[in-house]
Scaffold this active site. Structure first.
Site, PDB file in Angstrom:
ATOM      1  N   GLY A 203     -13.028  10.638 -13.879  1.00  0.00           N
ATOM      2  CA  GLY A 203     -12.204  10.201 -12.637  1.00  0.00           C
ATOM      3  C   GLY A 203     -12.828   8.684 -12.563  1.00  0.00           C
ATOM      4  O   GLY A 203     -13.538   8.222 -13.352  1.00  0.00           O
ATOM      5  N   PRO A 205     -14.265   5.298 -10.948  1.00  0.00           N
ATOM      6  CA  PRO A 205     -15.719   5.010 -10.412  1.00  0.00           C
ATOM      7  C   PRO A 205     -15.708   5.220  -8.854  1.00  0.00           C
ATOM      8  O   PRO A 205     -14.882   4.868  -8.108  1.00  0.00           O
ATOM      9  CB  PRO A 205     -15.696   3.446 -10.607  1.00  0.00           C
ATOM     10  N   THR A 207     -15.923   8.137  -7.233  1.00  0.00           N
ATOM     11  CA  THR A 207     -15.307   9.532  -6.682  1.00  0.00           C
ATOM     12  C   THR A 207     -16.264  10.309  -6.394  1.00  0.00           C
ATOM     13  O   THR A 207     -16.134  11.499  -5.715  1.00  0.00           O
ATOM     14  CB  THR A 207     -14.367   9.865  -7.707  1.00  0.00           C
ATOM     15  N   GLY A 208     -17.557  10.178  -6.916  1.00  0.00           N
ATOM     16  CA  GLY A 208     -18.567  11.295  -6.638  1.00  0.00           C
ATOM     17  C   GLY A 208     -19.079  12.075  -7.703  1.00  0.00           C
ATOM     18  O   GLY A 208     -19.324  13.473  -7.436  1.00  0.00           O
ATOM     19  N   LYS A 209     -18.790  11.755  -9.001  1.00  0.00           N
ATOM     20  CA  LYS A 209     -18.973  12.709 -10.313  1.00  0.00           C
ATOM     21  C   LYS A 209     -20.533  12.898 -10.221  1.00  0.00           C
ATOM     22  O   LYS A 209     -20.890  14.247 -10.517  1.00  0.00           O
ATOM     23  CB  LYS A 209     -18.528  11.757 -11.379  1.00  0.00           C
ATOM     24  N   HIS A 425       3.902 -19.359   4.037  1.00  0.00           N
ATOM     25  CA  HIS A 425       3.951 -18.198   3.100  1.00  0.00           C
ATOM     26  C   HIS A 425       3.525 -16.942   3.432  1.00  0.00           C
ATOM     27  O   HIS A 425       4.270 -15.932   3.060  1.00  0.00           O
ATOM     28  CB  HIS A 425       2.551 -19.025   2.141  1.00  0.00           C
ATOM     29  N   GLU A 426       2.377 -16.702   4.286  1.00  0.00           N
ATOM     30  CA  GLU A 426       2.286 -15.334   4.775  1.00  0.00           C
ATOM     31  C   GLU A 426       3.372 -14.608   5.567  1.00  0.00           C
ATOM     32  O   GLU A 426       3.399 -13.610   5.612  1.00  0.00           O
ATOM     33  CB  GLU A 426       0.822 -15.417   5.510  1.00  0.00           C
ATOM     34  N   HIS A 429       5.958 -13.146   3.471  1.00  0.00           N
ATOM     35  CA  HIS A 429       5.602 -11.860   2.832  1.00  0.00           C
ATOM     36  C   HIS A 429       5.847 -10.897   4.027  1.00  0.00           C
ATOM     37  O   HIS A 429       6.302  -9.791   3.797  1.00  0.00           O
ATOM     38  CB  HIS A 429       4.043 -11.745   2.616  1.00  0.00           C
ATOM     39  N   ASP A 501       0.987 -14.311  -7.029  1.00  0.00           N
ATOM     40  CA  ASP A 501       2.307 -13.446  -6.898  1.00  0.00           C
ATOM     41  C   ASP A 501       3.231 -13.447  -7.976  1.00  0.00           C
ATOM     42  O   ASP A 501       3.870 -12.217  -8.225  1.00  0.00           O
ATOM     43  CB  ASP A 501       2.963 -14.208  -5.692  1.00  0.00           C
TER      44      ASP A 501
END
Length: 655
Positions: A203, A205, A207-209, A425-426, A429, A501
């Site tokens: 899985g 990185p 995720t708790g393996k 610009h923001e 978006h 972008d």
């Protein structure tokens, strides 16, 4: 089964011992032949002349040798020695010349013997202490590099259980068989069942393996050997294979036991994939691991567990049935899983009464366990920095943004014109994201610098997504290009802030055309994009183009058509809502941060949450069934959507 390969271990140690002895003798030669003060040798007659002239001093008279200092031609006193002759009048002559001297007994041979023996004893003792003392308290020595470096955790010290693991219920259910077998193997053996020899956890990185493997050992109450795959490989040929043998030998002596190898791809990569193939140390280690997996039976009570985030590069011989029989996916947690993970980490943190972890879980789609742990920790640090009694919702919101975009940089000085460009610009978006039908809701827009970004527009989905439609891709293309479109509309020119972008837009368009079959002209085809990084150089060199130049031309045309159409659409949306656009820019320049509620008020739109509440009348059971069905076909997004520009915004999720 008895291991017949053990003598190789001794050969390595013997070779090391030979090198060690050579080094010891070299050191001894250097020590025994240390250069001292250079002494001149005088004839006895010359010595008598120097005595008569009173040109000697600091004499040491021994039965065989006379040594001391004499005055040379330049008038300097230099050391000398001479052989003593039978001369009864020597003492009288020295006294008459008023020359000081001292007598010395003849024990030089004793001193030489003691000196030589002492150094030999010291060197042998040093050699024994460092190299030849394998039976120390920890059972290791400097020559034990061929022994495994795996750490054994006693069953009585196991503190991690499944209570400490959340967000991966399916993986925990798959591992229950391992626990039950280790606790009661006869239950399975009487029916002829065999437990899988190897269990591969894979899985993304974080995720708790590794935590899952520790929890299995804690639940089963057996010895737990943990090692990183990189610890097996050294510069000495054969060390990795010897360490694998030693690890399995230790596990057999402490069975039932679990062997856990982290980052298995460090030694388990596909063999003979590079230029020239080769039989290097890593491949010898892999070969020995394959032999050991074939060399023990499940009735011995040994389970091999391993984790990797690159299962695609592992050797097929390693992951075939009979070796790593069971492959368990540990995916990013869903909404329920994120809430459970937050509860686990929140136990160690004092939260205020108005903190709702379910709300926090909704705002962190795509976050893995490590991300959520970091969010809780960052929130606790922020609350402590502000001298608060408990962690408040505002601290958690700020922590989420810090994890996504980095810390705020309010001290950065930005000119007024650049602030206007960033705001336009923001807002470009934000406006397009809010006015398109298939985009994620806008959570906030900010022109406060965070990390490397000068501003950002943060979008958070209302639910976990496992599939992305063509309409959603087109809206995303429109959103990422809206920042550049806003700059062109307002200022009549463009800046470098939209470079990332453009990269993202190209990635979206290329994915739609070449991988997802979303081009009307090309139809449902999937082609290699050519930009993915190959794991092995040998494969990269041997790869050939799988489509013609004519088709490549059509692909380029379709990609450019998607980008130009989306860019024109974004500019059209901004131009048709210019009054609301300008108003939102002015508010953003004044407040620096504008939340979703105020954005909706300025644009005159209903809140997204209210609209979603009216349209979504589905029961909890139906939602759970739908999510389960989707989970089997695709994977969720990795991070919340946040529109990115090279200078302006934060990084958005990978598709």
């Amino acid at each position: 089964m008895k291991n017949t390969k053990r003598p190789n271990n001794r050969k390595i140690i013997s070779f090391g011992q030979i090198l060690g002895w050579i080094a010891v003798f070299a050191i001894a030669i250097v020590l025994f032949n240390r250069p001292g003060a250079k002494q001149s040798t005088l004839d006895y007659s010359e010595f008598k002349e120097k005595v008569a002239a009173a040109e000697v001093s600091d004499l040491t008279v021994a039965p065989e040798i006379i040594s001391g200092m004499y005055k040379d031609k330049e008038g300097k006193f230099v050391p000398f020695k001479t052989v003593r002759m039978s001369d009864p009048d020597l003492v009288k002559e020295l006294s008459a010349a008023k020359i000081k001297f001292k007598a010395e007994k003849d024990n030089s041979w004793i001193g030489n013997v003691l000196f030589n023996v002492l150094w030999i004893v010291l060197l042998i003792g040093l050699w024994w202490f460092i190299f030849l003392r394998p039976q120390r308290s920890d059972g290791k020595s400097a020559m034990s590099f061929a022994r495994s470096k795996a750490k054994m955790q006693d069953p009585s010290q196991q503190t991690v259980t499944f209570k400490d693991v959340a967000g991966c219920d399916e993986a925990k259910e798959e591992l229950q068989d391992i626990i039950k077998f280790l606790k009661n193997p006869k239950k399975f053996q009487k029916l002829g069942g065999k437990l899988p020899k190897g269990v591969l956890l894979y899985g993304a990185p974080g995720t708790g393996k590794t935590l899952l493997a520790k929890a299995v050992a804690g639940e089963a109450g057996v010895a737990f050997f943990s090692a990183s795959a990189s610890e097996f490989v050294e510069m000495f040929v054969g060390v990795g294979a010897a360490r694998v043998r030693d690890l399995f030998d230790q596990a057999k002596k402490n069975s039932p036991a679990i062997i856990f190898i982290d980052e298995l791809d460090a030694v388990g990569r596909r063999r003979f994939a590079g230029i020239g193939g080769g039989h290097d140390e890593r491949e010898q280690t892999l070969n020995q691991l394959l032999i050991e997996l074939d060399g023990f039976e499940s009735k011995q009570g040994i389970i091999l567990m391993a984790s990797t985030n690159r299962p695609d590069v592992l050797d097929p011989a390693l992951i075939r049935p009979g070796r790593f029989d069971r492959h368990i996916s540990v995916p990013a947690p869903d909404l329920k899983g994120r809430e459970e993970i937050l509860k686990v980490h929140a136990k160690k943190v004092k939260l205020s009464d108005d903190v709702d972890l379910k709300t926090v879980a909704k705002g962190t789609p795509g976050f893995v366990g490590a991300d959520l742990a970091n969010v809780v920790n960052e929130a606790a640090i922020l609350a402590a920095r502000a001298d608060k009694e408990a962690v408040e919702p505002s601290d958690l919101d700020e922590a989420i943004e810090r994890v996504i975009a980095g810390p705020q940089k309010k001290s950065r000085i930005i000119s007024k014109h650049e602030l206007q460009v960033i705001a336009a610009h923001e807002v470009g978006h934000t406006l397009v994201a809010r006015l398109t039908d298939h985009s994620d809701p806008v959570h906030k827009v900010s022109i406060i610098p965070r990390g490397q970004a000068l501003g950002y527009t943060l979008q958070l989905p209302t639910e976990d997504k496992f599939l992305v439609s063509k309409s959603e891709f087109l809206d995303r293309l429109c959103i990422v290009l809206a920042g550049r479109g806003a700059e062109e509309i307002v200022f009549g020119e463009i800046t470098s802030g939209a470079s990332d972008d453009l990269n993202k837009a190209m990635a979206y368009a290329r994915k739609m055309v070449m991988e997802l079959g979303m081009s009307e002209k090309l139809g449902p085809i999937a082609l290699p994009s050519g930009n993915e990084s190959e794991v092995f150089l040998g494969r990269d060199i041997s790869r050939h183009a799988t489509y013609s130049p004519e088709l490549a031309k059509v692909i380029d045309e379709e990609i450019m058509k998607l980008i130009k159409t989306s860019y024109a659409r974004a500019k059209e949306i901004i131009s048709s809502h210019r009054e609301a656009f300008d108003k939102l820019v002015a508010v953003l320049l004044e407040k620096e941060v504008v939340e979703a509620k105020e954005i909706d008020e300025i644009l005159g739109l209903a809140p997204v949450a209210a609209a979603a509440e009216q349209s979504a009348q589905v029961s909890a059971d139906e939602l759970a069934q739908e999510a389960t069905a989707k989970r089997t076909t695709s994977k969720p997004e990795e991070k919340p959507q946040a529109t990115q520009g090279d200078l302006f915004d934060v990084e958005s999720p990978k598709e």
